[in-house]
Design a protein around this motif. Structure first.
Motif, PDB file in Angstrom:
ATOM      1  N   LYS A   1      -9.742  -4.225   8.294  1.00 20.90           N
ATOM      2  CA  LYS A   1      -9.074  -3.085   7.652  1.00 20.90           C
ATOM      3  C   LYS A   1      -7.646  -3.450   7.258  1.00 20.90           C
ATOM      4  O   LYS A   1      -6.879  -3.965   8.067  1.00 20.90           O
ATOM      5  CB  LYS A   1      -9.045  -1.883   8.593  1.00 20.90           C
ATOM      6  CG  LYS A   1     -10.386  -1.235   8.750  1.00 20.90           C
ATOM      7  CD  LYS A   1     -10.436   0.148   8.111  1.00 20.90           C
ATOM      8  CE  LYS A   1     -11.853   0.553   7.743  1.00 20.90           C
ATOM      9  NZ  LYS A   1     -12.852   0.258   8.787  1.00 20.90           N
ATOM     10  N   TYR A   2      -7.304  -3.101   6.024  1.00 19.16           N
ATOM     11  CA  TYR A   2      -5.945  -3.338   5.570  1.00 19.16           C
ATOM     12  C   TYR A   2      -5.042  -2.185   5.998  1.00 19.16           C
ATOM     13  O   TYR A   2      -5.395  -1.027   5.871  1.00 19.16           O
ATOM     14  CB  TYR A   2      -5.901  -3.454   4.042  1.00 19.16           C
ATOM     15  CG  TYR A   2      -4.506  -3.587   3.500  1.00 19.16           C
ATOM     16  CD1 TYR A   2      -3.849  -4.816   3.557  1.00 19.16           C
ATOM     17  CD2 TYR A   2      -3.847  -2.497   2.940  1.00 19.16           C
ATOM     18  CE1 TYR A   2      -2.555  -4.952   3.076  1.00 19.16           C
ATOM     19  CE2 TYR A   2      -2.553  -2.624   2.451  1.00 19.16           C
ATOM     20  CZ  TYR A   2      -1.918  -3.855   2.529  1.00 19.16           C
ATOM     21  OH  TYR A   2      -0.656  -3.990   2.046  1.00 19.16           O
ATOM     22  N   SER A   3      -3.909  -2.536   6.573  1.00 21.24           N
ATOM     23  CA  SER A   3      -2.927  -1.471   6.822  1.00 21.24           C
ATOM     24  C   SER A   3      -1.544  -2.010   6.483  1.00 21.24           C
ATOM     25  O   SER A   3      -1.256  -3.186   6.710  1.00 21.24           O
ATOM     26  CB  SER A   3      -2.972  -1.034   8.269  1.00 21.24           C
ATOM     27  OG  SER A   3      -2.637  -2.110   9.113  1.00 21.24           O
ATOM     28  N   ASP A   4      -0.722  -1.156   5.917  1.00 19.11           N
ATOM     29  CA  ASP A   4       0.617  -1.600   5.489  1.00 19.11           C
ATOM     30  C   ASP A   4       1.457  -2.062   6.662  1.00 19.11           C
ATOM     31  O   ASP A   4       1.404  -1.470   7.716  1.00 19.11           O
ATOM     32  CB  ASP A   4       1.322  -0.447   4.768  1.00 19.11           C
ATOM     33  CG  ASP A   4       1.108  -0.553   3.280  1.00 19.11           C
ATOM     34  OD1 ASP A   4       1.255  -1.684   2.768  1.00 19.11           O
ATOM     35  OD2 ASP A   4       0.786   0.465   2.649  1.00 19.11           O
TER      36      ASP A   4
END
Ligand code: GP9
Ligand code: MN
Length: 427
Positions: A423-426
């Motif tokens: 999962k991409y998270s900032d």
């Protein structure tokens, strides 16, 4: 059940080839780049349109003295296309006769794949691709294969002008991938899957810098234009590797995943090959894709052995100095001296240095002429056919029966999919 593995183990034992001592371990501890060239066929290498090479960078790379290039290397995919290619590359297991193994058997099955093997030897493993993570079920299959990172389309800056067709344009993709690559602990195993050279070969005007072919077949003619764009993107990436010094301690592996021009486009293919017409033999030849291994100090040259995607993993493991005496893998090292050179197509047709067998027609591979086999040739061909059907069906047995869950590979720890999240998270 576990005993289903018995026939497979005894088959593999008979077919395993010893490594080539000249190459064994030559890439030990190096970073590995797998550059997946979308829809890229071997005929493009050194191919010219209006006197201009389509892929000048790849041509140079192909002929480089530190590049081992293969000119009888075939794709072996079926309907699973890219996913079949990935499946073979990472596992040395065939895709399925229908559908996509990565989609249907990627989530639940147990695998003993390249990323997991290498991670357990201290490698960081990552795949990069400019499409959504769910395509071909990558987000799940990659966990089963032990990829620690998957930099999918969410990881790159998005703008409408940055994408074409399925996703991020290759030049932007390579550039954006670099920022993540830079941070990976070394040694790493990094796979970069390109995308722009994909049917129907669309490209925005600013990026078109090559003449289309003029066969009159609209889905064929722009192929060289996106291939040229891919070549430029690769050229930029190579510059980056040289500038950062990464090229010095890396093995760079390039391969074409499958055909770009389907066999149904016969008249156009004939024109591209400057022939009056093409037959099944020519179309089988047309299934060749590039396979190249480049590394500083590697003894390069063009190797004529017959092989395909199923053979990549055993080849790379030997170069990396990783023993594979007990693996459940169906390919054999392309550098091994006494390897079996019968290349199975997924439908049971096959190519070998002597015979090309398409359906019930036998061609002499050297001349391309149809032959009427003698009694003893018939026996020889029958044995080859047997070999092909056996390896395909045994590989299917492994996948369909999820047999690797019963197999204890020495020195290998079973992958725990729960340990992975992409999962991409900032921040
Ligand atoms: C999509 C890409 C294309 O993410 O890998 O797959 P293909 O259509 O070539 O099988
Ligand atoms: Mn593809």
């Amino acid at each position: 059940k576990p005993s289903d593995l018995d026939s497979i183990k005894s088959y593999l034992k008979k077919n395993r080839t010893a490594p080539n001592i000249q190459y064994y371990g030559k890439a030990k501890g190096k970073n590995v780049f797998i550059i997946h060239l979308e829809s890229f066929q071997q005929f493009l290498i050194d191919y010219k349109v209006d006197g201009k090479p389509v892929t000048p960078t790849l041509n140079k790379f192909y002929h480089n003295q530190n590049t081992l290039s293969f000119d009888n290397f075939y794709h072996q995919v079926a309907q699973g296309k890219t996913s079949d290619a990935e499946m073979m590359l990472e596992n040395s297991l065939f895709g399925l006769p229908e559908g996509s193994a990565m989609v249907t058997y990627g989530t639940q099955n147990t695998y003993q794949a390249a990323p997991a093997m290498l991670a357990q030897k201290g490698y960081t493993t990552a795949s990069f691709h400019g499409d959504v993570p769910s395509f071909w079920n990558r987000d799940n299959a990659y966990k089963s294969w032990g990829y620690q990172y998957f930099f999918d389309s969410n990881y790159y800056k998005e703008k409408p002008s940055y994408t074409v067709g399925y996703g991020l344009k290759d030049k932007i993709f390579f550039k954006d991938a670099a920022q993540y690559l830079q941070k990976l602990p070394q040694p790493f195993y990094a796979k970069l899957i390109t995308l722009t050279n994909h049917y129907p070969y669309e490209l925005d005007k600013q990026n078109v810098s090559f003449p289309a072919t003029k066969t009159g077949d609209n889905t064929v003619d722009p192929y060289v234009q996106t291939a040229h764009y891919l070549d430029q993107a690769f050229s930029q990436f190579l510059k980056y590797l040289n500038k950062t010094g990464l090229s010095k301690n890396s093995m760079i592996v390039l391969y074409g995943d499958h055909y770009g021009i389907a066999n149904t486009h016969r008249p156009a293919i004939a024109q591209l090959l400057h022939k009056k017409s093409v037959d099944s033999y020519d179309l089988a030849q047309f299934q060749k894709v590039p396979f190249m291994i480049h590394m500083n100090g590697l003894k390069g040259g063009i190797n004529h052995t017959y092989g395909g995607e199923i053979d990549v993993l055993p080849t790379l493991l030997h170069l990396l100095g990783i023993k594979d005496n007990n693996t459940i893998q169906f390919g054999n090292d392309l550098l091994s001296p006494n390897r079996n050179q019968t290349v199975a197509f997924r439908n049971g047709d096959f190519v070998s240095p002597k015979y090309t067998v398409i359906g019930s027609t036998v061609y002499d591979t050297k001349t391309g002429k149809v032959i009427n086999p003698t009694k003893s040739q018939q026996q020889e061909i029958k044995n080859m056919q047997n070999h092909v059907t056996t390896e395909l069906s045994l590989s299917d047995k492994v996948v369909l029966g999820d047999l690797l869950r019963y197999y204890n590979l020495k020195g290998f720890k079973k992958v725990n999919k729960k340990e992975y999240s992409y999962k991409y998270s900032d921040g």
